[in-house]
Scaffold this active site. Structure first.
Site, PDB file in Angstrom:
ATOM      1  N   ASN A 162      -7.614  -2.302   8.553  1.00 26.64           N
ATOM      2  CA  ASN A 162      -6.374  -2.416   7.804  1.00 26.64           C
ATOM      3  C   ASN A 162      -5.525  -3.507   8.445  1.00 26.64           C
ATOM      4  O   ASN A 162      -4.978  -3.327   9.518  1.00 26.64           O
ATOM      5  CB  ASN A 162      -5.618  -1.081   7.791  1.00 26.64           C
ATOM      6  CG  ASN A 162      -4.347  -1.150   6.978  1.00 26.64           C
ATOM      7  OD1 ASN A 162      -3.975  -2.190   6.444  1.00 26.64           O
ATOM      8  ND2 ASN A 162      -3.673  -0.028   6.884  1.00 26.64           N
ATOM      9  N   SER A 195      -0.757  -3.467   6.428  1.00 27.61           N
ATOM     10  CA  SER A 195       0.353  -2.525   6.341  1.00 27.61           C
ATOM     11  C   SER A 195       1.676  -3.256   6.547  1.00 27.61           C
ATOM     12  O   SER A 195       1.901  -3.866   7.590  1.00 27.61           O
ATOM     13  CB  SER A 195       0.227  -1.425   7.400  1.00 27.61           C
ATOM     14  OG  SER A 195       1.396  -0.636   7.412  1.00 27.61           O
ATOM     15  N   ASN A 198       4.402  -1.898   7.040  1.00 29.61           N
ATOM     16  CA  ASN A 198       5.258  -1.083   7.900  1.00 29.61           C
ATOM     17  C   ASN A 198       4.997  -1.311   9.386  1.00 29.61           C
ATOM     18  O   ASN A 198       5.687  -0.745  10.221  1.00 29.61           O
ATOM     19  CB  ASN A 198       5.087   0.396   7.547  1.00 29.61           C
ATOM     20  CG  ASN A 198       5.480   0.644   6.094  1.00 29.61           C
ATOM     21  OD1 ASN A 198       6.441   0.081   5.598  1.00 29.61           O
ATOM     22  ND2 ASN A 198       4.712   1.456   5.408  1.00 29.61           N
ATOM     23  N   LYS A 224      -9.108  -4.135   4.401  1.00 32.30           N
ATOM     24  CA  LYS A 224      -8.025  -3.753   3.490  1.00 32.30           C
ATOM     25  C   LYS A 224      -6.943  -4.820   3.521  1.00 32.30           C
ATOM     26  O   LYS A 224      -6.364  -5.091   4.570  1.00 32.30           O
ATOM     27  CB  LYS A 224      -7.450  -2.392   3.891  1.00 32.30           C
ATOM     28  CG  LYS A 224      -6.479  -1.835   2.881  1.00 32.30           C
ATOM     29  CD  LYS A 224      -6.104  -0.422   3.250  1.00 32.30           C
ATOM     30  CE  LYS A 224      -5.233   0.220   2.205  1.00 32.30           C
ATOM     31  NZ  LYS A 224      -4.857   1.590   2.597  1.00 32.30           N
ATOM     32  N   THR A 226      -5.814  -2.718  -2.977  1.00 32.34           N
ATOM     33  CA  THR A 226      -4.949  -3.328  -1.980  1.00 32.34           C
ATOM     34  C   THR A 226      -4.155  -2.247  -1.270  1.00 32.34           C
ATOM     35  O   THR A 226      -4.142  -1.097  -1.697  1.00 32.34           O
ATOM     36  CB  THR A 226      -3.910  -4.288  -2.623  1.00 32.34           C
ATOM     37  OG1 THR A 226      -3.075  -3.529  -3.507  1.00 32.34           O
ATOM     38  CG2 THR A 226      -4.575  -5.415  -3.389  1.00 32.34           C
ATOM     39  N   ASN A 227      -3.454  -2.671  -0.248  1.00 28.93           N
ATOM     40  CA  ASN A 227      -2.502  -1.801   0.420  1.00 28.93           C
ATOM     41  C   ASN A 227      -1.204  -1.811  -0.386  1.00 28.93           C
ATOM     42  O   ASN A 227      -1.181  -2.288  -1.518  1.00 28.93           O
ATOM     43  CB  ASN A 227      -2.258  -2.305   1.852  1.00 28.93           C
ATOM     44  CG  ASN A 227      -1.803  -1.202   2.790  1.00 28.93           C
ATOM     45  OD1 ASN A 227      -1.098  -0.291   2.409  1.00 28.93           O
ATOM     46  ND2 ASN A 227      -2.213  -1.299   4.034  1.00 28.93           N
ATOM     47  N   THR A 228      -0.129  -1.360   0.196  1.00 34.62           N
ATOM     48  CA  THR A 228       1.157  -1.346  -0.494  1.00 34.62           C
ATOM     49  C   THR A 228       1.767  -2.741  -0.539  1.00 34.62           C
ATOM     50  O   THR A 228       1.399  -3.618   0.238  1.00 34.62           O
ATOM     51  CB  THR A 228       2.130  -0.374   0.200  1.00 34.62           C
ATOM     52  OG1 THR A 228       2.239  -0.735   1.578  1.00 34.62           O
ATOM     53  CG2 THR A 228       1.636   1.058   0.088  1.00 34.62           C
ATOM     54  N   GLY A 265       2.097   3.113  -5.858  1.00 33.24           N
ATOM     55  CA  GLY A 265       2.219   3.782  -7.146  1.00 33.24           C
ATOM     56  C   GLY A 265       2.272   2.815  -8.308  1.00 33.24           C
ATOM     57  O   GLY A 265       1.744   1.701  -8.256  1.00 33.24           O
TER      58      GLY A 265
END
Length: 176
Positions: free
Chosen positions: A30, A33, A35, A76, A104-106, A125
């Protein structure tokens, strides 16, 4: 590890693979991210080439040492990449025989977001659906442009209706 310099980030991934090799069925790198401050920089060729090279080498050496099949390794990526960045990621993933790309990731994009448009961090989402689907198409295009056939292209969908519509569209298209 948020405290690891980008130049040596591959060491953290490598250590995890060493520790988990006997028990994991596959590994996901990953690098996307939002974050974890700075983590997305690993998607840049400057860092990604070294990361994928080291992980591929570690996977091969552990497989040979333990006399077991190579583990699948997935990458990712973020949905906020330009086409040339996706093409470069695909090129490097192919070069180092990475099993697949998880798209994909966010996202950090807040376009057309009504609630909390100034909020930071990853967004998932429904707001991510179109962006993620677009990235899957760009990855598949990169694969086809390289003269290869994609094995699968999937993404998370928000509703059962979207699943049904995606299945109908996929079945109605001719495949190369």
């Amino acid at each position: 590890n948020k405290n690891t310099p980008l130049e040596t980030a591959w060491e953290d991934y490598e250590k995890c693979i060493e520790i988990l090799y006997d028990t994991a069925d596959y590994f996901t790198l990953n690098i996307s991210s939002p974050n974890t401050e700075g983590l997305r920089e690993l998607q840049n060729e400057k860092y990604l080439d070294e990361l994928l090279k080291k992980i591929s080498e570690k996977n091969k050496s552990l497989s040979a040492e333990k006399n077991i099949t190579l583990k699948n390794v997935f990458l990712k990526i973020a949905p906020d990449l330009a086409l040339d960045e996706i093409e470069q990621i695909y090129f490097l993933a192919s070069k180092y025989e990475i099993t697949g790309i998880i798209a994909t990731n966010t996202t950090v994009t807040r376009d057309n977001l009504i609630e909390n448009p100034g909020e930071s961090g990853g967004l998932s989402g429904k707001p991510l659906k179109d962006l993620s689907e677009f990235d899957v198409r760009r990855i598949v295009k990169s694969i086809l442009d390289a003269g290869k056939k994609p094995r699968t292209a999937q993404y998370v969908m928000a509703t059962l209706r979207q699943v049904w519509n995606k299945a109908r569209r996929s079945c109605s298209r001719s495949r190369p």
